[in-house]
Design a protein around this motif. Structure first.
Motif, mmCIF file in Angstrom:
data_model
loop_
_atom_site.group_PDB
_atom_site.id
_atom_site.type_symbol
_atom_site.label_atom_id
_atom_site.label_comp_id
_atom_site.label_asym_id
_atom_site.label_seq_id
_atom_site.Cartn_x
_atom_site.Cartn_y
_atom_site.Cartn_z
ATOM 1 N N GLN B 118 0.824 -1.214 0.000
ATOM 2 C CA GLN B 118 0.000 0.000 0.000
ATOM 3 C C GLN B 118 0.859 1.265 0.000
ATOM 4 O OE1 GLN B 118 -1.993 -2.036 3.190
ATOM 5 N NE2 GLN B 118 -3.986 -1.370 2.390
ATOM 6 N N ILE B 119 1.989 1.215 0.725
ATOM 7 C CA ILE B 119 2.909 2.352 0.669
ATOM 8 C C ILE B 119 3.399 2.527 -0.765
ATOM 9 C CG2 ILE B 119 5.138 3.280 1.445
ATOM 10 C CD1 ILE B 119 4.685 1.699 4.103
ATOM 11 N N HIS B 120 3.828 1.441 -1.355
ATOM 12 C CA HIS B 120 4.284 1.477 -2.760
ATOM 13 C C HIS B 120 3.236 2.110 -3.674
ATOM 14 C CE1 HIS B 120 4.387 -0.254 -6.838
ATOM 15 N NE2 HIS B 120 5.701 -0.091 -6.744
ATOM 16 N N ASP B 121 1.999 1.686 -3.513
ATOM 17 C CA ASP B 121 0.933 2.132 -4.414
ATOM 18 C C ASP B 121 0.566 3.609 -4.217
ATOM 19 O OD1 ASP B 121 0.986 -0.441 -5.313
ATOM 20 O OD2 ASP B 121 -0.898 -1.054 -4.367
ATOM 21 N N MET B 122 0.918 4.172 -3.060
ATOM 22 C CA MET B 122 0.648 5.589 -2.782
ATOM 23 C C MET B 122 1.636 6.511 -3.491
ATOM 24 S SD MET B 122 0.015 5.532 1.364
ATOM 25 C CE MET B 122 -0.218 7.315 1.565
ATOM 26 N N LEU B 123 2.763 5.964 -3.895
ATOM 27 C CA LEU B 123 3.865 6.795 -4.405
ATOM 28 C C LEU B 123 3.713 7.108 -5.886
ATOM 29 C CD1 LEU B 123 6.815 4.856 -2.681
ATOM 30 C CD2 LEU B 123 5.482 6.781 -1.756
ATOM 31 N N ASP B 124 4.362 8.189 -6.310
ATOM 32 C CA ASP B 124 4.371 8.458 -7.747
ATOM 33 C C ASP B 124 5.392 7.524 -8.411
ATOM 34 O OD1 ASP B 124 6.940 9.631 -7.742
ATOM 35 O OD2 ASP B 124 6.116 11.606 -7.307
ATOM 36 N N PRO B 125 5.300 7.343 -9.731
ATOM 37 C CA PRO B 125 6.103 6.317 -10.408
ATOM 38 C C PRO B 125 7.613 6.427 -10.149
ATOM 39 C CG PRO B 125 4.414 7.143 -11.887
ATOM 40 C CD PRO B 125 4.347 7.992 -10.661
ATOM 41 N N HIS B 126 8.127 7.631 -10.131
ATOM 42 C CA HIS B 126 9.551 7.828 -9.886
ATOM 43 C C HIS B 126 9.941 7.335 -8.489
ATOM 44 C CE1 HIS B 126 13.446 9.494 -10.717
ATOM 45 N NE2 HIS B 126 13.378 10.392 -9.753
ATOM 46 N N ASP B 127 9.106 7.646 -7.505
ATOM 47 C CA ASP B 127 9.345 7.183 -6.140
ATOM 48 C C ASP B 127 9.160 5.666 -6.024
ATOM 49 O OD1 ASP B 127 10.064 9.545 -4.909
ATOM 50 O OD2 ASP B 127 8.659 9.275 -3.241
ATOM 51 N N GLN B 128 8.198 5.126 -6.783
ATOM 52 C CA GLN B 128 7.962 3.677 -6.720
ATOM 53 C C GLN B 128 9.219 2.902 -7.107
ATOM 54 O OE1 GLN B 128 4.441 2.907 -9.097
ATOM 55 N NE2 GLN B 128 3.067 3.352 -7.363
ATOM 56 N N ALA B 129 9.923 3.375 -8.103
ATOM 57 C CA ALA B 129 11.152 2.700 -8.547
ATOM 58 C C ALA B 129 12.202 2.748 -7.428
ATOM 59 C CB ALA B 129 11.682 3.371 -9.814
ATOM 60 N N TYR B 130 12.345 3.928 -6.810
ATOM 61 C CA TYR B 130 13.283 4.063 -5.688
ATOM 62 C C TYR B 130 12.897 3.138 -4.537
ATOM 63 C CZ TYR B 130 14.726 5.788 -1.155
ATOM 64 O OH TYR B 130 15.177 5.851 0.134
ATOM 65 N N PHE B 131 11.603 3.124 -4.226
ATOM 66 C CA PHE B 131 11.103 2.348 -3.090
ATOM 67 C C PHE B 131 11.345 0.852 -3.290
ATOM 68 C CE2 PHE B 131 7.604 0.345 -0.635
ATOM 69 C CZ PHE B 131 7.790 0.943 0.601
ATOM 70 N N ARG B 132 11.039 0.370 -4.487
ATOM 71 C CA ARG B 132 11.253 -1.045 -4.822
ATOM 72 C C ARG B 132 12.709 -1.448 -4.612
ATOM 73 N NH1 ARG B 132 8.054 -4.252 -7.159
ATOM 74 N NH2 ARG B 132 5.996 -3.540 -7.835
ATOM 75 N N GLU B 133 13.599 -0.598 -5.123
ATOM 76 C CA GLU B 133 15.013 -0.937 -5.076
ATOM 77 C C GLU B 133 15.552 -0.870 -3.638
ATOM 78 O OE1 GLU B 133 19.099 0.645 -7.284
ATOM 79 O OE2 GLU B 133 17.111 1.150 -8.091
#
Lengths: 227, 227
Positions: B118-133
């Protein structure tokens, strides 16, 4: 003024082991107060001072009688305000309750599961019967059933101390640069484990072990007098 | 004097969710200090005030810049001693570190495991990539792999709050009769869980839930402004 700490022992009166009584020993030493310790078996607790409490510690401090380790610490802080503080302020007093709750909900159950057989074996026969019955009622299992899980409990034990281990990255004591009653709360639990089971079951490079050793050194090594 | 709190948000700037930033919001309100909150995505943190910190919160307080929630609380206590205390003495300051360590070693990992998707899904795409990594590196598993254990984590979550639940039998706040920064430390963790996952996942009769509601009521219901 006469001061007596009623505490808990097994057959060997020279090895009192109750975590709550160790908290009070350290608190009395912290305050620099003289006292006589009177260790008793479980089944003699009800006779202390005419039956004032179902549990130890009980402290007679002149004409005052106080039961319960936290109540005793509060009493000492109020009665001897000119001596080193056990709480360092109202915030410290409140948060010591949180540390107590952490210790009792996390460390104490683990110590019981590790040391139950050894605690049983330290007691005299009359106390052993009481201990078997009361623990069966509390834990829903016999001493031997609990003890069967000992190896797994020892393996999992260091994890119960994660919060303290993490905090020790910031400061040497729960009280900050010097110990407060909150340190004695957790120390009491590990001293109980050490006296009853022979070890605190932590790896040699664990910062918690260093902290425990620092506590053993306090007050002229008072807590080292029990091998 | 201008006061700016840099905090963390996803696509929706109106729903800042960082536990550490919530601690500071509550600390500023506790001190009665006005401020402007500036929520930013993960990947904009490095640009705050010329790159002063790799993490939020960062507080600009006039000509002072302070990063890290605990350091900010210490700064506020020192800079505004005439306003309500966040620690109630040196003991409270030291033991707040213990509460912080408890929260970060016990509650935070559980919240991550419950809310990571859910945290991941709240983020914008650029942040999602950072978060995943960054989470793959920290946890050794992908977002989806961690999220697969969510139901079991929710089931086990109330047990992480045993120390607080036990303490609440003695007093209404970790700070005693009124909240201190130590309350905001644990509150921040649960507020993070609520904002990201929609619930604190505690049973309706849990005293911890009552305490959380009391915290939501504080400071004119400041923390209720995020649905």
């Amino acid at each position: 003024m006469s001061r007596t700490l009623y505490s808990l022992c097994g057959t060997d009166r020279a090895r009192p082991f109750s975590p709550h009584c160790w908290k009070v020993v350290m608190a009395l030493k912290h305050k620099g107060l003289a006292y006589v310790e009177q260790p008793l078996p479980f089944t003699a607790i009800s006779e202390i001072e005419g039956g004032v409490s179902k549990t130890v510690p009980v402290l007679r401090d002149g004409d005052r009688l106080v039961a319960d380790s936290f109540a005793i610490a509060l009493h000492l802080e109020q009665a001897y305000p000119e001596r080193p503080s056990l709480f360092a302020g109202e915030g410290g007093k409140a948060m010591a309750r949180f540390v107590e709750s952490y210790s009792q909900t996390t460390i104490h159950p683990a110590v019981t599961r590790i040391a139950i057989q050894q605690i049983h074996d330290m007691l005299d026969p009359h106390d052993q019967a009481y201990f078997r019955e009361s623990r069966k009622e509390r834990l829903g299992r016999t001493v031997e059933e609990v003890a069967a899980g000992r190896d797994a409990e020892i393996r999992d034990f260091p994890a119960t101390l994660k919060p303290l281990r993490h905090m020790l990255g910031h400061q040497p004591f729960i009280g900050g640069q010097a110990p407060l009653f909150a340190d004695y709360i957790v120390f009491g639990a590990l001293q109980w484990l050490k006296i009853t089971s022979g070890s605190v079951h932590l790896p040699a490079d664990d910062p918690v072990l260093d902290w425990f050793e620092r506590c053993l050194d306090l007050h002229d090594g008072e807590a080292r007098r029990i091998a």
